[in-house]
Design an enzyme around this catalytic site. Structure first.
Site, mmCIF file in Angstrom:
data_model
loop_
_atom_site.group_PDB
_atom_site.id
_atom_site.type_symbol
_atom_site.label_atom_id
_atom_site.label_comp_id
_atom_site.label_asym_id
_atom_site.label_seq_id
_atom_site.Cartn_x
_atom_site.Cartn_y
_atom_site.Cartn_z
ATOM 1 N N HIS A 42 52.377 49.383 44.764
ATOM 2 C CA HIS A 42 51.069 50.508 45.843
ATOM 3 C C HIS A 42 52.729 51.682 45.532
ATOM 4 O O HIS A 42 52.331 52.267 46.781
ATOM 5 C CB HIS A 42 51.380 50.045 46.591
ATOM 6 C CG HIS A 42 50.361 49.169 46.556
ATOM 7 N ND1 HIS A 42 48.713 48.667 47.577
ATOM 8 C CD2 HIS A 42 49.856 47.673 45.771
ATOM 9 C CE1 HIS A 42 48.135 47.821 46.803
ATOM 10 N NE2 HIS A 42 48.809 47.599 45.809
ATOM 11 N N GLU A 92 39.205 43.847 43.906
ATOM 12 C CA GLU A 92 40.743 43.149 44.277
ATOM 13 C C GLU A 92 41.014 44.216 45.624
ATOM 14 O O GLU A 92 41.769 43.554 46.198
ATOM 15 C CB GLU A 92 41.871 42.769 43.356
ATOM 16 C CG GLU A 92 42.923 41.613 43.710
ATOM 17 C CD GLU A 92 44.227 41.519 44.469
ATOM 18 O OE1 GLU A 92 44.377 41.749 45.420
ATOM 19 O OE2 GLU A 92 44.105 43.867 44.261
ATOM 20 N N GLU A 93 41.597 45.753 45.178
ATOM 21 C CA GLU A 93 42.927 45.798 46.165
ATOM 22 C C GLU A 93 41.230 46.536 47.298
ATOM 23 O O GLU A 93 41.591 46.793 48.679
ATOM 24 C CB GLU A 93 42.301 47.392 45.763
ATOM 25 C CG GLU A 93 43.605 47.465 43.989
ATOM 26 C CD GLU A 93 45.054 46.500 44.642
ATOM 27 O OE1 GLU A 93 45.059 46.344 45.908
ATOM 28 O OE2 GLU A 93 45.653 46.804 43.868
ATOM 29 N N ARG A 113 54.326 28.536 44.314
ATOM 30 C CA ARG A 113 54.752 27.070 45.313
ATOM 31 C C ARG A 113 53.348 25.709 45.479
ATOM 32 O O ARG A 113 51.979 27.283 45.460
ATOM 33 C CB ARG A 113 55.480 27.370 46.921
ATOM 34 C CG ARG A 113 54.367 29.035 47.579
ATOM 35 C CD ARG A 113 54.392 29.184 49.067
ATOM 36 N NE ARG A 113 55.210 28.390 50.410
ATOM 37 C CZ ARG A 113 56.005 28.379 50.197
ATOM 38 N NH1 ARG A 113 56.827 28.638 49.552
ATOM 39 N NH2 ARG A 113 55.788 26.914 51.752
ATOM 40 N N ASP A 141 40.634 46.950 39.054
ATOM 41 C CA ASP A 141 40.675 48.309 39.700
ATOM 42 C C ASP A 141 41.912 48.420 40.007
ATOM 43 O O ASP A 141 42.431 48.068 40.538
ATOM 44 C CB ASP A 141 39.905 47.558 41.246
ATOM 45 C CG ASP A 141 40.246 46.587 41.729
ATOM 46 O OD1 ASP A 141 41.244 45.546 41.339
ATOM 47 O OD2 ASP A 141 40.956 47.281 43.456
#
Length: 387
Positions: free
Chosen positions: A358, A135-136, A175, A78
């Site tokens: 963004h 996902e957004e 990580r 998306d």
């Protein structure tokens, strides 16, 4: 790096730029999903399943050699509700929508992986190529899981990546443990008693209650959470009144979010915020309610064993000096977290350089597509060896 992948970067870049030109919003990635499905069919995948959690899809590729093991690889599809400011040829053609987070590049990277693996199938077992919706919104991953993603396409391990501006091009960061924060978006509604601004004794001042909630809530971080831990509580919107000077409003509203890396700290902060909201309002004779919105998600927590494997593969691929296997976690959020709660895996970053995510001037760096694809390919072959 895998030579054949590097040699076809121009092709992968073309795919990416086509996705960039036609972005679609969360749960509306109909044309995008159709294009991805067509490409997976063209590559010769064994199965392509669409409509998972709405517009999500999964491509299934079986290796030459039998095995019950399966690897999941995920990309998001998306875009964002933003007007693009770039002026190159592949700028967005869909007004007010832009791939400003690099999901166009993530799709191209996963498609390049599928293209390569489908040519030789030199692995055992099965690879599930997961193209995720929304996902957004931080909900698409869970929506696909709730729609039977892992029941239909079981995975022994799963991997996802994200491009990262301000990290040197092609460097790989990861990580063990929490790499991105949880996200809880909340609304607060305060109900008092409106009246004339000159007669405070006849009303219950909802803007005053709102102000005290903000001040008291910030003490949760400083007085309820250990200074050795971390949490971010932010109020992003405060509203009361109608723009007049002498009318006190009955209601006031607040919006904000909480970010945390530890689930215990997350739940403590939510609990204390609810108490602060309700008790502060009660002390002023008002009422207030806290509502946590859909779109909350847990922290993105990498499995230690899989993180070590990703670090090893990354060092072999790009060199030790270009890998940070203990990077600082990011306070942003990522709904791949829901998948990592279901399946052991690892989420890692590939350096993109350039402007931040963004941002209306953002663009994905096509040079890192072969790096991401090579990482995915080598992770598949480590998990699904032919001998």
């Amino acid at each position: 790096m895998i030579k054949e992948v590097i040699n076809n970067q121009a092709l992968f870049s073309q795919w990416r730029r086509e996705f960039h030109m036609y972005p679609e919003m969360s749960y509306q990635e109909h044309d995008t999903a159709k294009k991805v499905a067509e490409m997976l069919h063209q590559f010769g995948l064994d199965e392509v399943h669409t409509g998972i959690g709405g517009t999500g899809l999964v491509g299934v590729l079986k290796g030459k050699y039998p095995s019950n093991r399966a690897v999941g690889l995920r990309a998001d599809m998306d875009a964002l509700a933003m007007e693009e400011l770039n002026e190159f040829k592949h700028t967005s053609k869909n007004k007010g929508i832009m791939h400003a987070c690099g999901h166009d590049g993530h799709m191209a990277t996963l498609l390049a992986t599928a293209w390569y693996l489908a040519k030789g199938r030199e692995f055992s077992g099965t690879v599930h190529f997961i193209f995720q919706t929304a996902e957004e919104e931080l909900t698409g991953s869970k929506t696909m899981i709730d729609d039977g993603l892992f029941e239909r396409f079981p995975c022994d391990v799963i991997y996802g990546l994200h491009n990262m501006p301000h990290v040197p091009e092609g460097h790989i960061w990861l990580r063990e443990g929490a790499i991105e924060a949880s996200c809880d978006r909340f609304d607060i509604e305060i109900v008092g008693k409106g009246g004339h601004a000159a007669m405070p004794e006849s009303m219950i001042d909802s803007p005053l209650v709102m102000s005290n909630i903000i001040i008291a809530a910030h003490t949760i971080v400083s007085r309820n959470v250990s200074p050795l831990e971390s949490v971010v509580l932010s109020f992003s919107d405060a509203h009361a009144g109608s723009g007049t000077y002498n009318i006190m409003p009955k209601t006031a509203t607040l919006k904000g979010c909480i970010r945390a890396f530890d689930e215990t700290i997350r739940q403590l902060t939510l609990k204390r915020l609810k108490e602060v909201v309700e008790m502060t309002a009660q002390a002023h004779g008002a009422t207030a309610t806290l509502s946590v919105r859909e779109g909350s998600c847990p922290a993105t927590v990498n499995n230690p064993e899989q993180s070590q494997l990703v670090a090893k593969v990354a060092i072999d691929l790009v060199g030790k000096d270009r890998v940070d296997a203990n990077c600082r976690p990011l306070s942003g959020s990522e709904d791949f977290s829901w998948m990592l709660q279901q399946v052991d895996g690892c989420y890692f970053f590939v350096g993109n350089e350039g402007v931040s995510l963004h941002n209306p001037s953002y663009d994905f760096n096509d040079n890192i597509i072969p790096i991401g694809a090579s990482m995915f390919i080598k992770l598949v072959k480590h998990n699904l060896p032919t001998k």
